[in-house]
Write a protein that holds these residues in place. Structure first.
Motif, PDB file in Angstrom:
ATOM      1  N   VAL A  46     -10.301   4.221   6.528  1.00  0.00           N
ATOM      2  CA  VAL A  46     -10.917   3.557   5.385  1.00  0.00           C
ATOM      3  C   VAL A  46     -11.527   2.232   5.818  1.00  0.00           C
ATOM      4  CG1 VAL A  46      -9.504   4.672   3.634  1.00  0.00           C
ATOM      5  CG2 VAL A  46      -8.701   2.592   4.679  1.00  0.00           C
ATOM      6  N   PRO A  47     -12.684   1.881   5.283  1.00  0.00           N
ATOM      7  CA  PRO A  47     -13.350   0.641   5.690  1.00  0.00           C
ATOM      8  C   PRO A  47     -12.635  -0.597   5.167  1.00  0.00           C
ATOM      9  CG  PRO A  47     -14.565   1.711   3.932  1.00  0.00           C
ATOM     10  CD  PRO A  47     -13.461   2.645   4.320  1.00  0.00           C
ATOM     11  N   GLU A  48     -12.925  -1.721   5.790  1.00  0.00           N
ATOM     12  CA  GLU A  48     -12.365  -3.004   5.353  1.00  0.00           C
ATOM     13  C   GLU A  48     -12.854  -3.292   3.932  1.00  0.00           C
ATOM     14  OE1 GLU A  48      -9.924  -6.054   5.560  1.00  0.00           O
ATOM     15  OE2 GLU A  48     -10.199  -4.656   7.212  1.00  0.00           O
ATOM     16  N   GLY A  49     -11.967  -3.760   3.084  1.00  0.00           N
ATOM     17  CA  GLY A  49     -12.338  -4.054   1.706  1.00  0.00           C
ATOM     18  C   GLY A  49     -12.197  -2.869   0.776  1.00  0.00           C
ATOM     19  N   TYR A  50     -11.704  -1.732   1.278  1.00  0.00           N
ATOM     20  CA  TYR A  50     -11.503  -0.551   0.438  1.00  0.00           C
ATOM     21  C   TYR A  50     -10.420  -0.840  -0.589  1.00  0.00           C
ATOM     22  CZ  TYR A  50     -10.116   4.143  -0.942  1.00  0.00           C
ATOM     23  OH  TYR A  50      -9.799   5.259  -1.671  1.00  0.00           O
ATOM     24  N   ARG A  51     -10.685  -0.505  -1.829  1.00  0.00           N
ATOM     25  CA  ARG A  51      -9.711  -0.715  -2.890  1.00  0.00           C
ATOM     26  C   ARG A  51      -9.086   0.621  -3.253  1.00  0.00           C
ATOM     27  NH1 ARG A  51     -13.920  -4.102  -6.111  1.00  0.00           N
ATOM     28  NH2 ARG A  51     -14.397  -2.011  -6.809  1.00  0.00           N
ATOM     29  N   ALA A  53      -5.257   2.694  -4.492  1.00  0.00           N
ATOM     30  CA  ALA A  53      -4.398   2.750  -5.671  1.00  0.00           C
ATOM     31  C   ALA A  53      -3.464   1.539  -5.723  1.00  0.00           C
ATOM     32  CB  ALA A  53      -3.583   4.032  -5.639  1.00  0.00           C
ATOM     33  N   PRO A  54      -3.213   1.002  -6.925  1.00  0.00           N
ATOM     34  CA  PRO A  54      -2.293  -0.138  -7.054  1.00  0.00           C
ATOM     35  C   PRO A  54      -0.834   0.324  -7.069  1.00  0.00           C
ATOM     36  CG  PRO A  54      -3.253   0.379  -9.180  1.00  0.00           C
ATOM     37  CD  PRO A  54      -3.874   1.319  -8.182  1.00  0.00           C
ATOM     38  N   TYR A  55      -0.005  -0.372  -6.297  1.00  0.00           N
ATOM     39  CA  TYR A  55       1.426  -0.093  -6.253  1.00  0.00           C
ATOM     40  C   TYR A  55       2.208  -1.384  -6.346  1.00  0.00           C
ATOM     41  CZ  TYR A  55       0.031   4.474  -4.418  1.00  0.00           C
ATOM     42  OH  TYR A  55      -0.539   5.703  -4.251  1.00  0.00           O
ATOM     43  N   LEU A  56       3.435  -1.287  -6.825  1.00  0.00           N
ATOM     44  CA  LEU A  56       4.346  -2.430  -6.855  1.00  0.00           C
ATOM     45  C   LEU A  56       5.032  -2.555  -5.507  1.00  0.00           C
ATOM     46  CD1 LEU A  56       6.100  -1.991 -10.320  1.00  0.00           C
ATOM     47  CD2 LEU A  56       4.445  -3.720  -9.677  1.00  0.00           C
ATOM     48  N   PHE A 114      -9.465   1.441 -10.010  1.00  0.00           N
ATOM     49  CA  PHE A 114      -9.289   0.784  -8.713  1.00  0.00           C
ATOM     50  C   PHE A 114     -10.151  -0.474  -8.586  1.00  0.00           C
ATOM     51  CE2 PHE A 114      -8.815   5.436  -8.014  1.00  0.00           C
ATOM     52  CZ  PHE A 114      -7.427   5.448  -7.935  1.00  0.00           C
ATOM     53  N   CYS A 115     -10.187  -1.267  -9.631  1.00  0.00           N
ATOM     54  CA  CYS A 115     -11.023  -2.475  -9.636  1.00  0.00           C
ATOM     55  C   CYS A 115     -10.369  -3.638  -8.905  1.00  0.00           C
ATOM     56  CB  CYS A 115     -11.356  -2.891 -11.063  1.00  0.00           C
ATOM     57  SG  CYS A 115      -9.901  -3.326 -12.046  1.00  0.00           S
ATOM     58  N   GLY A 116      -9.043  -3.675  -8.855  1.00  0.00           N
ATOM     59  CA  GLY A 116      -8.338  -4.737  -8.155  1.00  0.00           C
ATOM     60  C   GLY A 116      -8.030  -5.954  -8.991  1.00  0.00           C
ATOM     61  N   PHE A 117      -8.357  -5.935 -10.280  1.00  0.00           N
ATOM     62  CA  PHE A 117      -8.066  -7.091 -11.137  1.00  0.00           C
ATOM     63  C   PHE A 117      -6.566  -7.347 -11.216  1.00  0.00           C
ATOM     64  CE2 PHE A 117     -12.149  -6.679 -13.897  1.00  0.00           C
ATOM     65  CZ  PHE A 117     -12.896  -7.127 -12.823  1.00  0.00           C
ATOM     66  N   LYS A 131      -4.189   1.472   0.818  1.00  0.00           N
ATOM     67  CA  LYS A 131      -5.304   2.214   1.400  1.00  0.00           C
ATOM     68  C   LYS A 131      -5.177   3.716   1.121  1.00  0.00           C
ATOM     69  CE  LYS A 131      -7.053  -1.383   3.505  1.00  0.00           C
ATOM     70  NZ  LYS A 131      -8.215  -2.020   3.036  1.00  0.00           N
ATOM     71  N   ASP A 132      -4.830   4.061  -0.106  1.00  0.00           N
ATOM     72  CA  ASP A 132      -4.668   5.454  -0.514  1.00  0.00           C
ATOM     73  C   ASP A 132      -5.978   6.000  -1.049  1.00  0.00           C
ATOM     74  OD1 ASP A 132      -2.446   6.931  -0.186  1.00  0.00           O
ATOM     75  OD2 ASP A 132      -1.491   6.379  -2.061  1.00  0.00           O
TER      76      ASP A 132
END
Length: 178
Positions: A46-51, A53-56, A114-117, A131-132
């Motif tokens: 995966v490239p740098e900056g790839y967003r 899945a969010p996980y705790l 997967f916006c990253g907010f 990086k999923d």
């Protein structure tokens, strides 16, 4: 309305030019490097900056970092995050000096964009985008991740600054109960 078409020549009716053209394309691709990826064995880089899945995440002591502030829930554009804070009786935190822990925390991965907010707004750095890129499930319910699953997938985050240890030391120095 009738459209008059010109009559095809003998050469055009044989389809020989089309067959020869197709054979040229086949030969051209036959000697090129293969681009097919054997998926489970080979994975994308995966490239740098790839967003993803969010996980705790947990801290290095194995404690849950989330303090149920609900900022990630409020900032989530598709409303994919649902947090139920502890009730009036409170909930016992798994680390000293933590104000509160969520009673329930779940992310609907079907709705998540997967916006990253959520990662940006989290004051405790409890949620990270991993990086999923392969989220699969046979039912919709399998793609609603609860707190236990999110913590298992997120793993441990090594903190350089141990915020809660500093707070405990400050409380002890002031003669307060940690």
């Amino acid at each position: 309305m009738i459209v008059k078409r010109k009559k095809l020549s003998l050469w055009e009716r044989l389809y020989l030019p089309a067959v020869i053209g197709g054979f040229k394309v086949t030969l051209r691709h036959f000697f090129r490097k293969k681009v097919t990826m054997q998926y489970p064995e080979e994975r994308w880089v995966v490239p740098e900056g790839y967003r993803g899945a969010p996980y705790l995440v947990k801290d290095q002591d194995g404690n849950t970092k989330c303090v149920s502030c609900q900022l990630c829930e409020f900032v989530c554009p598709p409303k994919a995050i649902k947090i139920i804070p502890p009730g009036p009786e409170g909930q016992v935190a798994d680390r000293p000096n933590a104000e509160k822990m969520p009673r329930e925390f779940e992310i609907n991965m079907i709705r998540c964009i997967f916006c990253g907010f959520c990662q940006e707004v989290c004051p405790e750095e409890a949620i990270f985008l991993m990086k999923d890129y392969s989220l699969t499930g046979s039912t919709r319910q399998e793609l609603i991740y609860d707190m236990k699953k999110l913590l298992a997938l997120g793993g441990v985050h090594q903190d350089k600054i141990k915020k809660w240890e500093h707070k405990a030391e400050e409380a002890r120095a002031q003669g307060m109960k940690p």
